[in-house]
Scaffold this motif. Structure first.
Motif, PDB file in Angstrom:
ATOM      1  N   GLY A 195     -14.350 -24.858   5.232  1.00 32.34           N
ATOM      2  CA  GLY A 195     -15.652 -25.049   5.329  1.00 32.34           C
ATOM      3  C   GLY A 195     -16.465 -25.947   4.351  1.00 32.34           C
ATOM      4  N   ARG A 196     -16.006 -25.837   2.979  1.00 35.57           N
ATOM      5  CA  ARG A 196     -16.596 -26.717   2.263  1.00 35.57           C
ATOM      6  C   ARG A 196     -16.245 -28.097   2.545  1.00 35.57           C
ATOM      7  N   GLY A 197     -15.001 -28.320   2.865  1.00 37.11           N
ATOM      8  CA  GLY A 197     -14.573 -29.799   3.280  1.00 37.11           C
ATOM      9  C   GLY A 197     -15.167 -30.231   4.557  1.00 37.11           C
ATOM     10  N   GLU A 198     -15.382 -29.373   5.684  1.00 37.63           N
ATOM     11  CA  GLU A 198     -16.163 -29.810   6.714  1.00 37.63           C
ATOM     12  C   GLU A 198     -17.708 -30.449   6.224  1.00 37.63           C
ATOM     13  N   CYS A 199     -18.182 -29.533   5.497  1.00 39.54           N
ATOM     14  CA  CYS A 199     -19.683 -29.951   4.938  1.00 39.54           C
ATOM     15  C   CYS A 199     -19.607 -31.560   4.678  1.00 39.54           C
ATOM     16  N   PHE A 200     -18.681 -31.626   3.514  1.00 38.08           N
ATOM     17  CA  PHE A 200     -18.659 -33.075   2.983  1.00 38.08           C
ATOM     18  C   PHE A 200     -18.162 -34.141   4.356  1.00 38.08           C
TER      19      PHE A 200
END
Ligand code: ATP
Length: 254
Positions: free
Chosen positions: A41-46
């Motif tokens: 999810g953190r990766g998706e945000c970036f």
């Protein structure tokens, strides 16, 4: 109850949603730790902020990473659960394209079952000699308390270059202290891993690995060792991180 998900490929978020589905099935199939869902999810945000595309700056980092992998004597690709769920097939192709590289499983949230599932997944794509799974060959990385303090004496321990996609910062620092050249793929240009690595590819691992294979094949045919060394020495990792930050922060709603 079994859930059926159909995402039409005309959907504007198709690639992102397919990646999410791969992580969810990876979790259900025992490849991904529950914490891996949060990291994704953190990766998706970036990825959203960078426009879900490979920037020119990331392409330069990919080209340099290809050069680094080719000039290395003993490059090792580190595999965790998220990488196995998202791109086992392309990672195995990458491993074959470098010829002399090794694959090593390294899990932050270690269980024997998850390690076995990941090894089986890689075997599905034709790679049998997978390091990191034989307890007799594991040794401690100095100054690291996490589960992944163990590395394979035939793999990361004796490598000169390590490709660590989606790595945590403590381990990247430990690898640097051991004198390794570190390449990472990390969508967060501010992560400790991104800041510590020698070559940071700020891109989604799903997009970056096929491009890395393409550059390796190109250099194998066309580039001298001297040219590859020049590419590496000219590379400025901080510039790449700042380019990514500029793209993310210059987004405007019109
Ligand atoms: P650090 O410890 O390096 O400061 P962190 O605590 O965020 O960073 P982790 O959660 O261990 O580290 O690693 C996950 C990293 O991988 C995050 O930076 C996240 O943005 C990135 N990431 C997650 N999914 C992807 C992906 N598909 N492609 C590239 N990067 C990703």
């Amino acid at each position: 109850m079994k859930r059926e998900v159909t995402i039409p490929n005309s959907h504007p978020r198709y690639a992102s949603l397919m990646g999410r589905e791969k992580i969810v099935s990876g979790y259900k199939n025992g490849l991904v730790a529950i914490e891996g869902l949060i990291a994704h999810g953190r990766g998706e945000c970036f990825d959203y902020l960078i426009g879900e595309r490979t920037t020119d700056s990331a392409k330069l980092a990919i080209n340099t990473a290809a050069a680094q992998l080719l000039v290395s004597v003993y490059p090792v690709i580190s595999i965790n659960g998220n990488v196995a769920a998202l791109c086992s097939e392309t990672v195995c192709s990458l491993h074959r394209s470098i010829i002399k590289s090794m694959l090593e499983i390294n899990l932050f949230y270690y269980t024997k079952e998850r390690e076995a599932s990941i090894a089986a997944e890689l075997k599905n794509y034709g790679v049998d000699n997978i390091l990191g799974t034989n307890p007799e060959n594991l040794i401690k990385i100095p100054e690291l308390e996490s589960n992944r303090r163990l590395v394979d004496r035939k793999g990361i321990f004796k490598s000169d270059t390590v490709l660590v996609p989606l790595e945590d910062g403590d381990r990247t620092l430990a690898l640097k202290k051991m004198g390794k050249t570190v390449i990472t793929i990390d969508l967060n240009p501010l992560s400790r891993t991104s800041l510590t690595a020698d070559i940071t590819i700020v891109d989604n691992v799903i997009r970056a690995i096929p491009l890395l294979i393409e550059r390796i094949q190109h250099h194998k045919k066309n580039s001298s060792n001297e040219y590859l060394q020049q590419l590496i020495s000219r590379f400025d990792n901080k510039k790449g991180l700042n380019d990514a930050l500029s793209i993310m922060s210059n987004n405007r709603v019109t």
